[in-house]
Design an enzyme around this catalytic site. Structure first.
Site, PDB file in Angstrom:
ATOM      1  N   ARG A  25      -0.891  -7.804  -2.221  1.00 31.05           N
ATOM      2  CA  ARG A  25      -0.695  -6.609  -3.028  1.00 31.05           C
ATOM      3  C   ARG A  25      -0.058  -5.481  -2.210  1.00 31.05           C
ATOM      4  O   ARG A  25       0.995  -4.947  -2.579  1.00 31.05           O
ATOM      5  CB  ARG A  25      -2.066  -6.169  -3.525  1.00 31.05           C
ATOM      6  CG  ARG A  25      -2.102  -4.991  -4.435  1.00 31.05           C
ATOM      7  CD  ARG A  25      -3.581  -4.609  -4.644  1.00 31.05           C
ATOM      8  NE  ARG A  25      -4.357  -5.819  -4.867  1.00 31.05           N
ATOM      9  CZ  ARG A  25      -4.455  -6.412  -6.046  1.00 31.05           C
ATOM     10  NH1 ARG A  25      -3.852  -5.882  -7.092  1.00 31.05           N
ATOM     11  NH2 ARG A  25      -5.144  -7.526  -6.181  1.00 31.05           N
ATOM     12  N   ARG A  63      -0.638  -4.399   9.033  1.00 31.07           N
ATOM     13  CA  ARG A  63      -2.023  -4.593   8.586  1.00 31.07           C
ATOM     14  C   ARG A  63      -2.725  -5.379   9.690  1.00 31.07           C
ATOM     15  O   ARG A  63      -2.245  -6.439  10.097  1.00 31.07           O
ATOM     16  CB  ARG A  63      -2.031  -5.393   7.278  1.00 31.07           C
ATOM     17  CG  ARG A  63      -3.318  -6.153   6.939  1.00 31.07           C
ATOM     18  CD  ARG A  63      -4.457  -5.269   6.495  1.00 31.07           C
ATOM     19  NE  ARG A  63      -4.131  -4.444   5.369  1.00 31.07           N
ATOM     20  CZ  ARG A  63      -4.651  -4.604   4.146  1.00 31.07           C
ATOM     21  NH1 ARG A  63      -5.509  -5.568   3.899  1.00 31.07           N
ATOM     22  NH2 ARG A  63      -4.318  -3.769   3.173  1.00 31.07           N
ATOM     23  N   HIS A 114      -6.621   3.368   5.758  1.00 30.02           N
ATOM     24  CA  HIS A 114      -5.579   2.806   4.912  1.00 30.02           C
ATOM     25  C   HIS A 114      -4.899   4.019   4.282  1.00 30.02           C
ATOM     26  O   HIS A 114      -5.005   4.266   3.080  1.00 30.02           O
ATOM     27  CB  HIS A 114      -6.230   1.910   3.861  1.00 30.02           C
ATOM     28  CG  HIS A 114      -5.257   1.059   3.095  1.00 30.02           C
ATOM     29  ND1 HIS A 114      -3.908   1.029   3.349  1.00 30.02           N
ATOM     30  CD2 HIS A 114      -5.447   0.199   2.054  1.00 30.02           C
ATOM     31  CE1 HIS A 114      -3.331   0.178   2.509  1.00 30.02           C
ATOM     32  NE2 HIS A 114      -4.239  -0.322   1.716  1.00 30.02           N
TER      33      HIS A 114
END
Lengths: 316, 316, 316
Positions: A60, A111, A139
């Protein structure tokens, strides 16, 4: 007006209200451009390369960044196997990996599973690094898109009451959003969670020092009529020792048609997704349900960051 | 002429003979364009993004779609890890995943392990969805490229005799192709398979109702001289309880130079690939061997579908 | 001048000194172009597709190739799961996989675990194949970028003394580089390694026949003052039966500030990366440290090969 002067984006604390305004204004421009008959920005980064360096998969988030880059005409290098880089057997440091990657890309989206890794990479990098989630750390682009969604519905942001519901201890989105909300006036936050996953004191203290009012509440029903925004999060089963406790907790914090009926007419319902059953699918068509738009807003925010970090001027 | 009016492509039953003609004509145009000195369509989708959402890896099919998109100038988001989306631990529905993906891409190509999933995704999606195989369900673009290959060699398609050989029970390609062949006149199909993997009755009944003649045969040698096309498939070892039964079955249905010698001069040999040893490598240079061209034809078919679904007019 | 006449790149032995000059000159041109205000080559391959077919993951090498392709405007199909192609259960041959891939891409970059596989793929392919490493076989583009780095610092290459240090038995980079060094005059190589991973005789014999002087040495300190270039490699723990032997060997061949102090002022330090602790991070800022530049040089070399193999003329 102040210039956007960040070289990297690794944590929410980097943003003050002026920077937020700059980012959100460019995001608005991107939103308008994507809807335009003739797009102005569709090729603006066509000589740039973004590397998606994902040490753990997150389709995503990765797709959201890559879509943003593609919408601006840029190229993409992508991996969900970045761990291979720093494998125990080979033992390369993140510093070295980043140094090499700088030679191949104009911007790195990372990430990683370890908190602080994005900042470490930023220090090694000669090109901009964006943190796309570093374990239990931050994040920041999620926090930006969350706040952007709130601002889209309540342009001033000031004077809002917001309920954060669910896993407030391990959910990094509510923590990062809390930091950003201190940039606005007269905000009230209701923390609604099972006792095992309450919001930690460091955030509460930070809010107090920065003049954000907060309250712990255990009853969702009591809070719903009071707030302009309810921010739901998924409660993770693995946080509970006793499955019965989990069932009880998870079942207690659900927005169904009935709960939505308790909310103000002008309020909004948010969720960082993925959801399990915290929000009933029946609520999806309620005009107050903003979670899919929220996901979509990630595109505008990330387009804005790519443009700003790569130094492109969006003015004529 | 009738317009291409599909919003999504999820199953072979969506196509009637007019739609097939539209698709095949555009595919012909793509084939011509790819061979042209100056390509007309090389940038036609350069403002579009295709998401390859593969819940299980299939490099061949994925590359075929992605090559099609690249040949038209479009951008690609890709994952072979889409399962992470709907992982049991996170529990997101395909509905939600699709809703999010619509915000990032203009078209979704999906490979999923569960039959019916592509249709479900299509219902949730605001952008076109193409089924790139849904478990034991359908693989409609494979059926299209198979039929396109037949039509390339026998333009009318009518009046052909076709042998389908091998695993007819679990091989979805022969099932989907059977559906499409009912759109043509005077077709005869010979089903040649071991007894454990015979073509199911639902297809046979469908053929009967739609005036396609079919026959079960166990001898490949007997059928080869009769047909215009032999469509070989791989027999999967795991379908057999007794390894000896497998060896016997697999060994019985092989096209070697000798078997090819039994076939008509103007016939063709097809295979959806990958092959194991159903067709000897010695046959590859036989002009009747069409299987690599068949794989290549997938490119033209997928280019055509991308163009048609994204609403681009191919006429001047 | 001689034309670049290779169809594929699968082993170092394909290059003679004229071809090396052609490649290095184009690489120089690429380096200049990337630094230019207005790039001349940024769209030169925009109608071409490169397939990255990695049977085992190698993010570094893959990104280097993909960055090269993107910098030239080309499109990329990519997989780190190519093994799925030839899985034991499906049993497809590399020949068939390559035949299919040719239909989708204009050039194939392949990383495979079996020596000789790139050459096999080249034989099956109708488009250029580049070997990006085939197991214990070759990694010719690494050898090219290594030599290019040496030439960048010592343009004539002739008359150099080079120490190759560490795992000389299993490290394919030092083997491939040795082949290429025979194209130059008056080269001396010092092989410095633990006794369990000494350079094999085939290379030593090849060097002798081709007039390259070589010496085995066990002391790094003794060699450092003598050489123009020290090429460090990682010693792999799993080569040693006795952990103590490993510690001793690994600890013996390290470049720290002190060792760097023994080297000539005009010498250079190279490493194919990833490093563990063969070179101290404190040496990174020493102007003689070339390993990150060496990694970056891979980009120029690979851009040059893509251009040359795809038949693009770089002259006006």
């Amino acid at each position: 007006m102040r210039k956007f002067d960040l070289e990297h984006v690794y944590e929410s604390q980097q943003f003050d209200s002026e920077l937020l305004d700059i980012i959100f204004n460019v995001a608005d421009e991107m939103k308008k451009d994507l809807a335009a008959e003739q797009r102005r920005y569709s090729q603006v980064l066509n000589d740039k390369i973004m590397a998606s360096l994902f040490y753990e998969p997150s389709t995503r988030t990765r797709f959201s960044f890559e879509s943003a880059m593609a919408r601006l005409g840029g190229s993409i290098l992508t991996t969900e196997n970045a761990k291979e880089f720093s494998s125990a057997s080979k033992g390369e440091t993140l510093y070295d990996s980043t140094k090499v990657m700088c030679g191949y890309a104009d911007l790195i989206v990372m990430r990683h599973n370890e908190p602080g890794s994005a900042k470490m990479a930023a220090e090694a990098s000669s090109v901009p690094v964006i943190n796309a989630g570093d374990g239990s750390g931050q994040h920041p682009t999620q926090a930006l898109l969350d706040l952007y969604t709130i601002r889209d519905c309540f342009p001033a942001v000031d004077n809002l009451s917001i309920a954060m519901v669910g896993d407030l201890k391990y959910g990094r989105t509510v923590r990062s959003l809390s930091y950003l909300l201190t940039k606005y006036d007269n905000i009230t936050i209701y923390f609604v969670s099972p006792s095992v996953c309450k919001m930690d004191d460091d955030i509460k203290d930070y809010l107090t020092v920065n003049n954000v009012e907060w309250k712990d509440e255990s009853s969702l029903e009591k809070v719903l009529p009071l707030v302009d925004c309810v921010y739901m999060t998924r409660i993770q089963r693995e946080r509970f020792h006793d499955p019965e406790d989990y069932e009880q907790a998870a079942g207690k914090y659900i927005i169904d048609v009935e709960q939505a009926g308790l909310m103000k007419k002008e309020s909004i319902i948010m969720h960082p997704l993925p959801r399990v059953d915290e929000i009933s699918q029946k609520v999806d068509n309620d005009p107050r349900a903003q979670y899919f738009q929220q996901a979509r807003n990630g595109l505008f925010i990330r387009m804005a960051l790519l443009l700003l970090l790569l130094g492109n001027d969006i003015d004529d």
